[in-house]
Design a protein around this motif. Structure first.
Motif, PDB file in Angstrom:
ATOM      1  N   SER A  36       0.847  -1.200   0.000  1.00 42.80           N
ATOM      2  CA  SER A  36       0.000   0.000   0.000  1.00 42.80           C
ATOM      3  C   SER A  36       0.877   1.242   0.000  1.00 42.80           C
ATOM      4  O   SER A  36       2.095   1.159   0.108  1.00 42.80           O
ATOM      5  N   ALA A  37       0.222   2.368  -0.023  1.00 38.02           N
ATOM      6  CA  ALA A  37       0.905   3.645   0.196  1.00 38.02           C
ATOM      7  C   ALA A  37       1.332   3.704   1.663  1.00 38.02           C
ATOM      8  O   ALA A  37       0.760   3.020   2.505  1.00 38.02           O
ATOM      9  N   THR A  42      -2.581   8.128   1.345  1.00 33.83           N
ATOM     10  CA  THR A  42      -3.792   8.156   0.508  1.00 33.83           C
ATOM     11  C   THR A  42      -4.777   9.201   1.029  1.00 33.83           C
ATOM     12  O   THR A  42      -5.383   9.934   0.249  1.00 33.83           O
ATOM     13  N   GLU A 114       0.946   4.754  -3.826  1.00 29.86           N
ATOM     14  CA  GLU A 114       1.564   3.438  -3.991  1.00 29.86           C
ATOM     15  C   GLU A 114       2.804   3.538  -4.886  1.00 29.86           C
ATOM     16  O   GLU A 114       3.772   2.793  -4.700  1.00 29.86           O
ATOM     17  N   PHE A 176      -3.929  -1.554  -5.007  1.00 34.15           N
ATOM     18  CA  PHE A 176      -4.904  -0.475  -5.149  1.00 34.15           C
ATOM     19  C   PHE A 176      -5.061   0.083  -6.574  1.00 34.15           C
ATOM     20  O   PHE A 176      -6.117   0.560  -6.930  1.00 34.15           O
ATOM     21  N   ARG A 190     -11.117   2.440  -1.771  1.00 39.30           N
ATOM     22  CA  ARG A 190     -10.293   2.559  -0.568  1.00 39.30           C
ATOM     23  C   ARG A 190     -10.074   1.200   0.085  1.00 39.30           C
ATOM     24  O   ARG A 190     -10.978   0.382   0.160  1.00 39.30           O
ATOM     25  N   GLY A 191      -8.855   0.991   0.536  1.00 44.10           N
ATOM     26  CA  GLY A 191      -8.515  -0.301   1.136  1.00 44.10           C
ATOM     27  C   GLY A 191      -8.327  -1.384   0.088  1.00 44.10           C
ATOM     28  O   GLY A 191      -8.293  -2.571   0.407  1.00 44.10           O
ATOM     29  N   GLY A 192      -8.181  -0.986  -1.171  1.00 42.91           N
ATOM     30  CA  GLY A 192      -8.179  -1.949  -2.271  1.00 42.91           C
ATOM     31  C   GLY A 192      -6.920  -2.773  -2.459  1.00 42.91           C
ATOM     32  O   GLY A 192      -6.880  -3.673  -3.307  1.00 42.91           O
ATOM     33  N   SER A 193      -5.876  -2.506  -1.673  1.00 43.02           N
ATOM     34  CA  SER A 193      -4.631  -3.258  -1.868  1.00 43.02           C
ATOM     35  C   SER A 193      -4.771  -4.745  -1.568  1.00 43.02           C
ATOM     36  O   SER A 193      -4.138  -5.576  -2.213  1.00 43.02           O
TER      37      SER A 193
HETATM   38  N1  ASP Z   1      -3.737   3.095  -0.145  1.00 39.82           N
HETATM   39  C1  ASP Z   1      -5.117   2.757  -0.375  1.00 39.82           C
HETATM   40  C2  ASP Z   1      -6.008   3.255   0.751  1.00 39.82           C
HETATM   41  O1  ASP Z   1      -5.513   3.783   1.720  1.00 39.82           O
HETATM   42  C3  ASP Z   1      -5.314   1.299  -0.576  1.00 39.82           C
HETATM   43  C4  ASP Z   1      -4.939   0.438   0.603  1.00 39.82           C
HETATM   44  O2  ASP Z   1      -4.194   0.858   1.467  1.00 39.82           O
HETATM   45  O3  ASP Z   1      -5.398  -0.705   0.656  1.00 39.82           O
HETATM   46  O4  ASP Z   1      -7.190   3.124   0.651  1.00 39.82           O
END
Ligand code: ASP
Ligand code: MG
Length: 441
Positions: A36-37, A42, A114, A176, A190-193
């Motif tokens: 992820s980032a 993000t 990312e 992501f 969001r949270g797609g990693s």
């Molecule tokens: N960096 C993206 C986010 O914060 C994806 C991830 O972290 O999963 O949503």
């Protein structure tokens, strides 16, 4: 082959990156690393997507730059990482000057998180003896053009993975992000990693997908609410799917689908405690307790649609759901009576499929039904096995809930999930009570 995904906090500082790199180095089968980032980035990029005055904008950019430089400054070879980082960072600056701030522009903006983290982590891996190649996820992870919530196109991804990923090598890539057939950058939500990593795992035919995060696995419930909650050792895909769909903190809702399809087993573990087993998500779990976990989702909205038209009619539900579908509104629970339908919608700000109940939708629904909107509700889901059977859990559970106002119950649709809607002010108390009564050992 193992696909290992590290979340934002596992790559958020130099120390965190070191720990994660050591995990990669410990097993040569960890060949595809998805990250992820760095944590916070993000969110910063999302903040940059709105029109800001230049002071505010420089403040946020400064924060992003500092966060990454603090890591680079601790590397043995700073030169390469610094140059690679600044290439992305200056592209980011340039991107902010573009006019036309549409969704496509936003996805390109969010991707910098990312891109920057992988530019640095590839060097951290090298300094830990892992010669990983930097892979641009957008070359492999092909998606449709639904910006901000893109859908992966599996057939194209498999083809790209076959040609670009050599099973003898080790790769580092971004979670992501992906790209559509025109080459536009897209993001998976969001949270797609986690979802990205699962897609990669399926595409390369990995044996295991590891999700390295800042918690020791998937918990019986949110430990911030219930301190007695503990990591689950093993859980089936069917249960975990319900858990992530209903707000399990750890997994993005779509994460498990590709892994399930590809027969990839999943392990969720903490990068700061890599020797702890974490949680294994498998096809068949050895133990099948009736209630294994509880999840809580706040900010739920209940939409009640009432119409005499529904009485002895056909096509009413189709009409209703078509209208919602046209507005891309995703519905979670449904309960019907002779003349009304109650639906729950996830209106949480950071929900992966956040629903916006606009005036326009309400007006359209108003043409054929009476509509009532109730907010500030919470959805509690019990996850386990054989929950559809009324014998056993139903009696004691409903007795335990006697003093609470339960707004809607969904029971019977899934053997792995029994859920109900309550006032958000009572939700945490109920979770504590149910955990104590039915889960604590
Ligand atoms: N960096 C993206 C986010 O914060 C994806 C991830 O972290 O999963 O949503
Ligand atoms: Mg994350």
């Amino acid at each position: 082959m193992i696909v290992s995904k590290f979340g934002g906090t596992s790559v958020g500082t130099f120390e965190a990156m070191q720990r994660s790199a050591r995990i990669v180095a410990a097993d040569p089968n960890r060949q595809l690393i998805v990250i992820s980032a760095t944590s916070g980035t993000t969110n910063d990029l999302v903040a940059l997507s709105s029109e800001l005055d230049s002071t505010k904008r420089e403040e946020i950019l400064g924060r992003i730059e500092e966060r990454h430089l603090a890591i680079i400054e601790q590397l043995r070879d700073q030169e390469t990482a610094r140059n690679d980082f600044y290439t992305e960072f200056s592209n980011l600056r340039e991107h902010l000057d573009f006019v036309g701030r549409d969704k496509r522009w936003k996805d390109r903006l969010y991707a910098f998180g990312e891109l920057m983290s992988t530019r640095i982590f590839v060097q951290v891996l090298r300094e830990n003896g892992v010669k990983a190649e930097w892979l641009d996820a957008r070359d492999v992870l092909k998606t449709d053009s639904t910006f901000s919530n893109a859908d992966p196109v599996l057939s194209s991804i498999k083809k790209k993975a076959d040609t670009l990923i050599n099973p003898e090598k080790i790769y580092l890539t971004q979670g992501f992000i992906g790209s559509d057939i025109f080459g536009n950058t897209t993001t998976l939500g969001r949270g797609g990693s986690d979802f990205s990593a699962s897609i990669f795992a399926e595409a390369v035919g990995a044996d295991t997908l590891e999700i390295w995060t800042d918690v020791a696995g998937v918990y019986t419930t949110d430990p911030r609410i219930v301190p007695e909650a503990y990591p689950i050792h093993e859980i089936s895909f069917d249960e975990a799917a319900e858990l992530s769909v209903f707000g399990g903190k750890v997994l993005h809702p779509a994460t498990l689908k590709p892994a399930m399809r590809g027969g990839v087993s999943v392990r969720v573990a903490s990068s700061s405690d890599p020797d702890a087993p974490g949680t294994y998500i498998v096809k068949e779990a050895d133990q099948k307790p009736t209630i294994r976990a509880i999840s809580l989702r706040k900010d739920q909205t209940l939409l009640t649609v009432n119409s005499l038209e529904m009485l002895h009619q056909h096509g009413f539900l189709a009409h209703l759901f078509n209208t919602l579908a046209e507005h891309k509104i995703s519905v979670d629970l449904v309960s019907t009576s002779e003349v009304s339908v109650a639906l729950t919608l996830d209106t949480a700000v950071n929900a992966a499929n956040k629903v916006e109940l606009t005036d326009q939708v309400l007006e359209e629904l108003g043409h054929f039904a009476e509509v009532l909107v109730e907010k500030d509700l919470a959805l509690i889901a019990l996850i386990g096995n054989d929950l559809q059977k009324t014998s056993g859990i139903g009696g004691p559970l409903f007795t335990a809930l006697e003093n609470y106002n339960v707004r809607l119950i969904c029971h019977g649709a899934s053997p792995n999930n029994l859920c109900f809607l309550v006032d958000h002010k009572q939700a945490e108390d109920i979770v504590r009570m149910v955990h104590k009564k039915f889960i604590e050992r």
